[in-house]
Write an enzyme that holds these catalytic residues in place. Structure first.
Site, short mmCIF file in Angstrom:
data_model
loop_
_atom_site.label_atom_id
_atom_site.label_comp_id
_atom_site.label_asym_id
_atom_site.label_seq_id
_atom_site.Cartn_x
_atom_site.Cartn_y
_atom_site.Cartn_z
N PRO A 2 0.84 -1.21 0.00
CA PRO A 2 0.00 0.00 0.00
C PRO A 2 0.87 1.25 0.00
O PRO A 2 1.78 1.38 0.81
CB PRO A 2 -0.81 -0.12 1.29
CG PRO A 2 -0.10 -1.11 2.14
CD PRO A 2 0.70 -2.00 1.23
N GLU A 3 0.61 2.15 -0.93
CA GLU A 3 1.33 3.42 -0.98
C GLU A 3 0.40 4.52 -0.47
O GLU A 3 -0.72 4.26 -0.07
CB GLU A 3 1.82 3.67 -2.41
CG GLU A 3 2.82 2.60 -2.83
CD GLU A 3 3.54 2.91 -4.13
OE1 GLU A 3 3.49 4.08 -4.57
OE2 GLU A 3 4.15 2.00 -4.70
N LYS A 58 2.64 7.33 5.33
CA LYS A 58 1.91 6.07 5.26
C LYS A 58 1.46 5.57 6.63
O LYS A 58 1.09 4.43 6.78
CB LYS A 58 2.74 5.02 4.50
CG LYS A 58 2.86 5.44 3.04
CD LYS A 58 3.62 4.59 2.07
CE LYS A 58 4.13 3.28 2.42
NZ LYS A 58 4.84 2.63 1.28
N ARG A 262 15.04 -2.17 -8.45
CA ARG A 262 13.59 -1.95 -8.53
C ARG A 262 13.14 -1.98 -9.98
O ARG A 262 13.71 -1.30 -10.84
CB ARG A 262 13.21 -0.59 -7.92
CG ARG A 262 13.55 -0.45 -6.45
CD ARG A 262 12.89 -1.48 -5.55
NE ARG A 262 11.43 -1.45 -5.59
CZ ARG A 262 10.68 -0.69 -4.78
NH1 ARG A 262 11.24 0.09 -3.89
NH2 ARG A 262 9.36 -0.73 -4.86
#
Ligand SMILES: [Zn+2]
Length: 273
Positions: A2-3, A58, A262
């Site tokens: 979740p961002e 977050k 990434r």
């Protein structure tokens, strides 16, 4: 993972369901998730009202009056609301019993999530929240701010923008989309961009995140937010997860590369080095 937009969606959903509800008891089924003494933690929650749920970076902040309960979902954390008598799932690690006979259940397959309490008077000036950089949707984030933050980095712009000490809440999906919007190659050096590029990055990061928040975030891989609400931003992606698709701007085939490990998607024409 979740961002920021997904956490914002969780926050909004929980607010509609939990505002002004009283916590009557707490059961902790996996103690390492709680960053302090468990008996103290329980005592600080029992009998308190959830006035509101806020978000910083977050972190979810449950407003309990004099304290905030800080909850970070990390990789897989989710909240569910279930009746008190619903059987426990083995991944439900913290159960909050509410006065109205419902329970709020924190579910986390990977067990990386954390919970901790902070005094309302000091929560901004002590870790973890004191360590967070500004969010791209903060109106004071502009090209000058980003240029200043990137001055001493020799890292790729992609890597630097993922660093939560530079900007808070910009994860892999949103960095790829921001750099495509800004027409900047992900492997340009963060400290070597033109002055105007920093301004464009600030504008694009804000635009991308605001759009994602408006659409409830992205539902990618295993992530859906609590109560099965799914975001729609994945339908708006221009480069992320779009390998071998045509760029919506110029028609060039989108490529996928690795940048410091990434997975990174970009358009070789729009984002020419
Ligand atoms: Zn393109």
């Amino acid at each position: 993972v979740p961002e920021l937009p997904e956490v914002e969606t969780v926050k909004r959903t929980l607010n509609t369901l939990l505002k002004d509800k009283v916590i009557t008891d707490v059961t902790i089924r996996y103690a390492p998730m709680i960053a302090e003494d468990i008996n103290h933690f329980k005592a600080m929650l029992k009998g308190h009202t959830i006035h509101e749920i806020k978000r910083t970076g977050k972190y979810l902040l449950f407003d309990l009056g004099e304290h905030y309960l800080l909850s970070h979902l990390r990789m897989e954390g989710k909240y569910f609301i279930k009746p008190t008598n619903a059987p426990f799932d083995k991944h439900e690690h913290v159960i909050f019993y509410l006065e109205d006979g419902e329970t709020l259940r924190y579910h986390d397959v990977r067990k990386f999530g954390t919970m901790t309490l902070r005094d309302k008077a000091t929560y901004k000036s002590v870790p973890p929240l004191s360590l967070l950089a500004k969010e791209p949707i903060d109106p004071t984030v502009d090209g000058t701010y980003i240029k200043h933050k990137l001055n001493n980095t020799q890292r790729y712009i992609k890597t630097a923008l993922l660093d939560q000490h530079i900007l808070s809440g910009l994860g892999n999906i949103y960095v790829d989309e921001t750099l495509h919007c800004a027409s900047i190659h992900p492997m340009r050096r963060g400290d070597m961009l033109k002055k105007n590029d920093y301004e464009i990055i600030a504008q694009c990061a804000r635009k991308v995140l605001e759009k994602a928040i408006e659409l409830g975030g992205s539902s990618i891989r295993s992530y859906t937010d609590s109560l099965g609400v799914s975001g729609r931003f994945q339908n708006e992606l221009n480069v992320h997860l779009q390998k071998d698709q045509s760029c919506k701007t110029c028609g060039t085939i989108i490529e996928k590369i690795k940048v410091n490990g990434r997975g990174t998607y970009y358009c070789p024409t729009c984002q020419n080095r």
